[in-house]
Write an enzyme that holds these catalytic residues in place. Sequence first.
Site, short mmCIF file in Angstrom:
data_model
loop_
_atom_site.label_atom_id
_atom_site.label_comp_id
_atom_site.label_asym_id
_atom_site.label_seq_id
_atom_site.Cartn_x
_atom_site.Cartn_y
_atom_site.Cartn_z
N LYS A 13 -11.41 -1.67 -2.48
CA LYS A 13 -11.96 -1.44 -1.17
C LYS A 13 -13.56 -1.70 -1.20
O LYS A 13 -13.99 -2.54 -0.34
CB LYS A 13 -11.91 0.01 -0.68
N ARG A 72 -10.56 10.15 4.76
CA ARG A 72 -9.74 10.11 3.84
C ARG A 72 -8.88 11.35 4.07
O ARG A 72 -8.03 11.56 3.20
CB ARG A 72 -10.51 10.25 2.37
N ARG A 130 -13.03 -0.44 -14.89
CA ARG A 130 -14.36 -0.59 -13.91
C ARG A 130 -15.64 -0.37 -14.34
O ARG A 130 -15.66 0.78 -14.98
CB ARG A 130 -14.03 0.30 -12.59
N ARG A 171 -6.72 11.92 -9.16
CA ARG A 171 -7.02 11.09 -7.91
C ARG A 171 -5.86 10.30 -7.24
O ARG A 171 -5.76 10.42 -5.94
CB ARG A 171 -8.26 10.04 -8.22
N ARG A 214 -17.66 5.29 -14.51
CA ARG A 214 -17.62 6.24 -13.67
C ARG A 214 -17.35 7.53 -14.20
O ARG A 214 -16.07 7.47 -14.85
CB ARG A 214 -17.24 6.14 -12.22
#
Length: 208
Positions: free
Chosen positions: A9, A84, A122, A166, A155
């Site tokens: 996203k 969300r 990431r 998550r 992160r």
Amino acid sequence: MLGPPGAGKGTQATLIAENLKIPQISSGDLFRDHQDRDTELGRVARSYMKDGVLVPDKVTITMVMDWIEQNTGVGGFLLDGFPRTIGQAKALDQALANSGGIDLAIYVNVPETELIHRLSGRLVCSKCKTQYHTIFAPPSEPCICDKCMTELNQRDDDKPEAIKKRFQVYQEETAPLIGYYQVLGRLREVNGVGSIEKIGERLLRALD
Ligand code: ADP
Ligand code: ADP
Ligand code: ZN
């Protein structure tokens, strides 16, 4: 932009916003920015984000609505990672009632095995927030941002335990939004597997 953690996203939102010349906001980036500045909101958000659970609706809605108010009248905007929850979607509909609500919700569909590969590699620029990946989208120099030469970080919530949480939160609280926007006739689904360029083309076609 709707989709599970790691769907791309953020990566695609940046490309679309550049292409359509509209402002873009990521609720996750807004929260992380508050944390960097150590605001009260940032401290509240951190206590939820570190465990991979959602920040309460009330806090999130106020923060995003403030941003929207400052960015209306510019010919549109792109939201990444908001809404969300159904509660957030309803608050957004209400806030935009005069302009007929949002035009489209784009659901980026990626299977979970691929998401795990993406999240575990990431890297994010600590300054300009550009997303990289150790293997799929590496910077020219290891761990340095191509755009602003700042150091890249992993992160906290991209560590295995938080990733698992998550995904669970996504299934329970965010996935129902797919049906919500489908009923309203506002949903477009895009296959999120493939190269970043290919997916970008699919998204622009879905928006056309
Ligand atoms: P992802 O890469 O998982 O899509 P984000 O950067 O969008 O991650 O979000 C990271 C975290 O920030 C979430 O796990 C959640 O704690 C918080 N967050 C971001 N957007 C929202 C939102 N709309 N509502 C509640 N919490 C949010
Ligand atoms: P989200 O905002 O949905 O959580 P990101 O845009 O941060 O997702 O992407 C998650 C990770 O996957 C990042 O490291 C990014 O560089 C990488 N990535 C994004 N798109 C692709 C793609 N099409 N193929 C492989 N990796 C990708
Ligand atoms: Zn940077």
